[in-house]
Design a protein around this motif. Structure first.
Motif, PDB file in Angstrom:
ATOM      1  N   TYR A   1      34.787  28.003  34.920  1.00  0.00           N
ATOM      2  CA  TYR A   1      33.190  29.033  35.539  1.00  0.00           C
ATOM      3  C   TYR A   1      33.989  29.211  36.321  1.00  0.00           C
ATOM      4  CZ  TYR A   1      29.094  28.875  35.748  1.00  0.00           C
ATOM      5  OH  TYR A   1      27.197  29.178  35.835  1.00  0.00           O
ATOM      6  N   GLY A   2      32.867  30.340  36.820  1.00  0.00           N
ATOM      7  CA  GLY A   2      32.756  30.506  38.192  1.00  0.00           C
ATOM      8  C   GLY A   2      32.815  32.526  37.854  1.00  0.00           C
ATOM      9  N   ALA A   3      33.561  33.313  38.940  1.00  0.00           N
ATOM     10  CA  ALA A   3      33.719  34.413  38.707  1.00  0.00           C
ATOM     11  C   ALA A   3      34.079  35.320  39.814  1.00  0.00           C
ATOM     12  CB  ALA A   3      32.420  35.657  38.056  1.00  0.00           C
TER      13      ALA A   3
ATOM     14  N   GLY B   1      29.710  32.676  41.903  1.00  0.00           N
ATOM     15  CA  GLY B   1      29.196  31.395  40.859  1.00  0.00           C
ATOM     16  C   GLY B   1      28.939  31.543  39.596  1.00  0.00           C
ATOM     17  N   SER B   2      28.902  32.578  39.439  1.00  0.00           N
ATOM     18  CA  SER B   2      29.683  32.867  37.871  1.00  0.00           C
ATOM     19  C   SER B   2      28.938  34.467  37.715  1.00  0.00           C
ATOM     20  CB  SER B   2      27.868  32.416  36.610  1.00  0.00           C
ATOM     21  OG  SER B   2      26.906  32.904  36.954  1.00  0.00           O
ATOM     22  N   GLY B   3      29.667  34.841  36.381  1.00  0.00           N
ATOM     23  CA  GLY B   3      29.099  36.310  36.100  1.00  0.00           C
ATOM     24  C   GLY B   3      28.360  36.700  36.115  1.00  0.00           C
ATOM     25  N   MET B   4      27.123  36.147  35.742  1.00  0.00           N
ATOM     26  CA  MET B   4      25.485  36.264  36.014  1.00  0.00           C
ATOM     27  C   MET B   4      25.446  36.888  37.305  1.00  0.00           C
ATOM     28  SD  MET B   4      23.437  37.070  33.451  1.00  0.00           S
ATOM     29  CE  MET B   4      21.091  37.022  33.816  1.00  0.00           C
ATOM     30  N   LEU B   5      25.809  36.008  38.501  1.00  0.00           N
ATOM     31  CA  LEU B   5      24.962  35.469  39.029  1.00  0.00           C
ATOM     32  C   LEU B   5      25.833  36.956  40.331  1.00  0.00           C
ATOM     33  CD1 LEU B   5      25.603  32.348  40.427  1.00  0.00           C
ATOM     34  CD2 LEU B   5      23.412  33.215  40.868  1.00  0.00           C
ATOM     35  N   LEU B   6      27.083  37.376  40.084  1.00  0.00           N
ATOM     36  CA  LEU B   6      28.285  37.746  40.548  1.00  0.00           C
ATOM     37  C   LEU B   6      27.118  39.357  40.736  1.00  0.00           C
ATOM     38  CD1 LEU B   6      30.530  39.476  41.631  1.00  0.00           C
ATOM     39  CD2 LEU B   6      31.832  39.200  39.506  1.00  0.00           C
ATOM     40  N   ASN B   7      27.128  39.563  38.566  1.00  0.00           N
ATOM     41  CA  ASN B   7      26.117  40.950  38.868  1.00  0.00           C
ATOM     42  C   ASN B   7      24.955  41.660  39.040  1.00  0.00           C
ATOM     43  OD1 ASN B   7      28.932  41.670  38.055  1.00  0.00           O
ATOM     44  ND2 ASN B   7      28.343  41.097  35.385  1.00  0.00           N
ATOM     45  N   MET B   8      23.632  40.048  39.307  1.00  0.00           N
ATOM     46  CA  MET B   8      23.241  40.051  39.713  1.00  0.00           C
ATOM     47  C   MET B   8      22.943  40.702  41.027  1.00  0.00           C
ATOM     48  SD  MET B   8      20.927  38.002  37.127  1.00  0.00           S
ATOM     49  CE  MET B   8      19.111  38.859  38.389  1.00  0.00           C
TER      50      MET B   8
ATOM     51  N   SER C   1      30.801  49.801  33.554  1.00  0.00           N
ATOM     52  CA  SER C   1      30.724  49.221  32.042  1.00  0.00           C
ATOM     53  C   SER C   1      31.139  48.472  31.800  1.00  0.00           C
ATOM     54  CB  SER C   1      32.268  50.655  31.838  1.00  0.00           C
ATOM     55  OG  SER C   1      31.984  50.454  30.427  1.00  0.00           O
ATOM     56  N   ASP C   2      31.144  47.681  30.539  1.00  0.00           N
ATOM     57  CA  ASP C   2      32.279  46.510  30.812  1.00  0.00           C
ATOM     58  C   ASP C   2      33.619  47.171  30.401  1.00  0.00           C
ATOM     59  OD1 ASP C   2      29.893  45.085  30.602  1.00  0.00           O
ATOM     60  OD2 ASP C   2      30.181  44.376  28.492  1.00  0.00           O
ATOM     61  N   GLY C   3      34.544  46.635  30.530  1.00  0.00           N
ATOM     62  CA  GLY C   3      35.899  46.243  29.725  1.00  0.00           C
ATOM     63  C   GLY C   3      35.788  46.393  28.747  1.00  0.00           C
TER      64      GLY C   3
ATOM     65  N   PHE D   1      33.643  45.316  25.529  1.00  0.00           N
ATOM     66  CA  PHE D   1      33.276  45.043  25.302  1.00  0.00           C
ATOM     67  C   PHE D   1      32.506  43.535  24.465  1.00  0.00           C
ATOM     68  CE2 PHE D   1      32.129  49.096  26.766  1.00  0.00           C
ATOM     69  CZ  PHE D   1      31.494  49.298  27.304  1.00  0.00           C
ATOM     70  N   SER D   2      30.950  43.019  24.902  1.00  0.00           N
ATOM     71  CA  SER D   2      31.392  41.479  24.001  1.00  0.00           C
ATOM     72  C   SER D   2      30.764  41.269  23.050  1.00  0.00           C
ATOM     73  CB  SER D   2      30.293  41.144  25.788  1.00  0.00           C
ATOM     74  OG  SER D   2      29.159  41.334  25.542  1.00  0.00           O
ATOM     75  N   MET D   3      29.824  42.747  22.472  1.00  0.00           N
ATOM     76  CA  MET D   3      29.998  41.854  20.698  1.00  0.00           C
ATOM     77  C   MET D   3      30.155  43.014  20.284  1.00  0.00           C
ATOM     78  SD  MET D   3      27.505  39.865  21.121  1.00  0.00           S
ATOM     79  CE  MET D   3      27.577  38.873  23.050  1.00  0.00           C
TER      80      MET D   3
ATOM     81  N   GLY E   1      35.351  39.584  37.277  1.00  0.00           N
ATOM     82  CA  GLY E   1      35.721  39.163  36.090  1.00  0.00           C
ATOM     83  C   GLY E   1      35.050  37.788  36.117  1.00  0.00           C
ATOM     84  N   THR E   2      34.529  37.150  35.081  1.00  0.00           N
ATOM     85  CA  THR E   2      34.372  36.083  34.934  1.00  0.00           C
ATOM     86  C   THR E   2      35.247  33.950  34.727  1.00  0.00           C
ATOM     87  OG1 THR E   2      33.169  34.020  34.205  1.00  0.00           O
ATOM     88  CG2 THR E   2      33.871  35.779  32.387  1.00  0.00           C
ATOM     89  N   LEU E   3      35.390  33.392  35.415  1.00  0.00           N
ATOM     90  CA  LEU E   3      36.473  32.205  35.201  1.00  0.00           C
ATOM     91  C   LEU E   3      35.428  31.492  34.055  1.00  0.00           C
ATOM     92  CD1 LEU E   3      36.647  30.972  38.683  1.00  0.00           C
ATOM     93  CD2 LEU E   3      38.413  32.574  37.416  1.00  0.00           C
ATOM     94  N   GLY E   4      34.785  31.813  33.172  1.00  0.00           N
ATOM     95  CA  GLY E   4      34.291  31.365  31.966  1.00  0.00           C
ATOM     96  C   GLY E   4      34.877  31.694  30.815  1.00  0.00           C
ATOM     97  N   LYS E   5      35.861  33.139  30.948  1.00  0.00           N
ATOM     98  CA  LYS E   5      36.563  33.092  29.377  1.00  0.00           C
ATOM     99  C   LYS E   5      37.962  32.596  29.858  1.00  0.00           C
ATOM    100  CE  LYS E   5      32.203  34.855  28.876  1.00  0.00           C
ATOM    101  NZ  LYS E   5      32.026  36.502  29.073  1.00  0.00           N
ATOM    102  N   ALA E   6      38.788  33.799  29.854  1.00  0.00           N
ATOM    103  CA  ALA E   6      40.015  33.147  29.159  1.00  0.00           C
ATOM    104  C   ALA E   6      40.126  31.984  30.325  1.00  0.00           C
ATOM    105  CB  ALA E   6      41.039  34.626  29.733  1.00  0.00           C
TER     106      ALA E   6
HETATM  107  C1  LIG Z   1      30.280  36.558  29.887  1.00  0.00           C
HETATM  108  C2  LIG Z   1      30.340  37.812  30.402  1.00  0.00           C
HETATM  109  C3  LIG Z   1      29.316  37.831  31.995  1.00  0.00           C
HETATM  110  C4  LIG Z   1      28.636  35.913  32.228  1.00  0.00           C
HETATM  111  O1  LIG Z   1      29.854  35.481  32.952  1.00  0.00           O
HETATM  112  P1  LIG Z   1      29.543  34.078  32.883  1.00  0.00           P
HETATM  113  O2  LIG Z   1      29.758  33.530  33.946  1.00  0.00           O
HETATM  114  O3  LIG Z   1      29.248  33.474  31.581  1.00  0.00           O
HETATM  115  O4  LIG Z   1      27.677  34.532  33.661  1.00  0.00           O
HETATM  116  C5  LIG Z   1      29.598  39.261  32.871  1.00  0.00           C
HETATM  117  N1  LIG Z   1      29.627  40.449  31.731  1.00  0.00           N
HETATM  118  C6  LIG Z   1      29.890  40.794  30.896  1.00  0.00           C
HETATM  119  C7  LIG Z   1      31.019  41.658  30.550  1.00  0.00           C
HETATM  120  C8  LIG Z   1      30.438  38.884  29.925  1.00  0.00           C
HETATM  121  O5  LIG Z   1      30.893  38.662  28.926  1.00  0.00           O
END
Ligand SMILES: *Cc1c(COP(=O)(O)O)cnc(C)c1O
Length: 385
Positions: free
Chosen positions: A248-250, A102-109, A180-182, A184-186, A239-244
């Protein structure tokens, strides 16, 4: 006595208010008071969120198959379009298998608790995304954070964790995971993927790499910061579908065995409503654009243009679409963001705990759909702060 109206102190919400956009059109946000802002905060790096062909196909599927998926995939929420997208992604990323969430948050959790338990050892980069950290905590594994990008620290932490726990010798098979992140988001910097994989080799560990900001953007073919190492047997790539992808999704890709195991175990898959088919359809079309590479090229040019114009500014060293300008104090970063907003630019201030103490910053994201004029106007405003 706490009651519903005084549970939180008023400061807790300070500053973290919604922007209240009433419309997003390309890079222009219109806010509730009618002001128009050039958006430098979006993760829609390629402009696919509003790409006509993506919308067209998703709309057809919306008409055909309806809005919702109606249940978890384990019940009746599954759909051929979800499998179709999984096959496309697995093939594109040279993996045996893919699983859509459903999302990256759901995926990683869901991912970490499915892979690790209290007998497992996890080491993660100090700056990993909140979703990974939450997943690790849910898993109850022993975990340590290594210094940002420091692979030798990851190595020594794994060595020390292994030696401590070998004393008890309770569990014959003790799983080890590097996280690790690939990109880093910040900070916008990239993990040393090759270095992390060799640490994984040495310790008989796996590497979970969340390249949410890299896949679709970086690499010669847009496959992210692990592009040249995709076939490594210890790599589990998220990866997530919410970025590039602009949607929405992952997704997570890996070996057949791994993905099959995750399908059986991930609670955020099993106990959550499936991604609606129209989202999978949109993502498939977005993938077609990503494969063409034209938008990445435009983005790369825009990033280079921004970097060239900001040579003498306190810019974090990043070659990606995420560009940080550090102010230090929260107040200075907030004032800078407010001043830019008054001049017609939306650039959020990011403060602790999202970033380390005294590193409050402006976080600028560049998109393929920014014009050169958008970028030079922002830089002029930044120089006048
Ligand atoms: C945005 C992000 C997520 C969360 O993804 P969503 O699909 O927005 O929930 C997870 N991991 C990283 C590294 C992100 O940047």
């Amino acid at each position: 006595m706490p009651n519903c109206s005084n549970w939180f102190s008023p400061q807790a919400a300070d500053g973290q208010r919604f922007l209240h956009p009433v419309q997003r059109h390309g890079v222009i946000i219109t806010t509730a008071n009618g002001s128009k802002l050039i958006n430098f905060s979006s993760n829609d790096y390629l402009g696919l969120a509003q790409e006509a062909k993506v919308i067209h196909y998703a709309a057809n599927v919306l008409h055909e198959d309806g809005f919702g998926s109606t249940a978890s995939r384990m019940v009746c929420g599954d759909h051929p379009l979800l499998h179709n997208f999984e096959h496309e992604m697995a093939a594109w990323l040279h993996a045996e298998s893919c699983l859509l969430l459903g999302s990256g948050m759901l995926l990683n959790m869901g991912l970490l608790p499915a892979l690790a338990d209290r007998h497992s050892l996890v080491v993660c980069d100090k700056l990993v995304h909140a979703s990974l950290l939450d997943g690790i905590k849910l898993s109850a594994a022993s975990f340590k954070r290594f210094r940002h990008l420091d692979t030798s620290h990851a190595d020594s932490l794994l060595s020390s964790l292994s030696s401590v726990s070998s004393i008890s010798q309770t569990k014959p098979q003790q799983r080890k995971i590097i996280v690790s992140d690939g990109v880093f988001s910040m900070d916008g910097d990239c993990a040393d993927v090759a270095g992390l994989l060799s640490v994984a080799d040495k310790h008989d560990a796996i590497l979970i790499l969340d390249d949410a900001h890299g896949i679709g953007v970086l690499g010669e073919q847009g496959k992210g910061c692990a592009e040249t190492m995709l076939q490594h047997e210890r790599l589990l790539l998220c990866g997530t579908l919410g970025k590039a992808f602009g949607g929405y999704g992952a997704f997570v890709v890996g070996s057949e065995n791994m993905i099959d195991g995750l399908r059986q175990r991930m609670r955020t898959l099993i106990y959550s409503t499936a991604l609606p088919p129209c989202f999978a359809a949109a993502a498939s079309t977005a993938l077609d654009f990503i494969k063409q590479g034209i938008l990445q090229q435009r983005l790369t040019e825009n990033i280079k243009y921004f970097i060239d114009l900001t040579q003498n500014m306190p810019r974090l060293s990043s070659q990606t679409a995420i560009q940080g300008i550090v102010f230090g104090s929260n107040k200075a970063a907030m004032q800078a963001s407010a001043s830019l907003k008054a001049q017609g630019f939306f650039v959020p201030a990011i403060r602790p705990p999202t970033v380390p103490k005294n590193q409050a910053r402006l976080r600028i994201t560049i998109s393929a759909i920014h014009s050169k004029d958008n970028i030079s106007a922002l830089v002029a405003a930044l120089k006048n702060l």
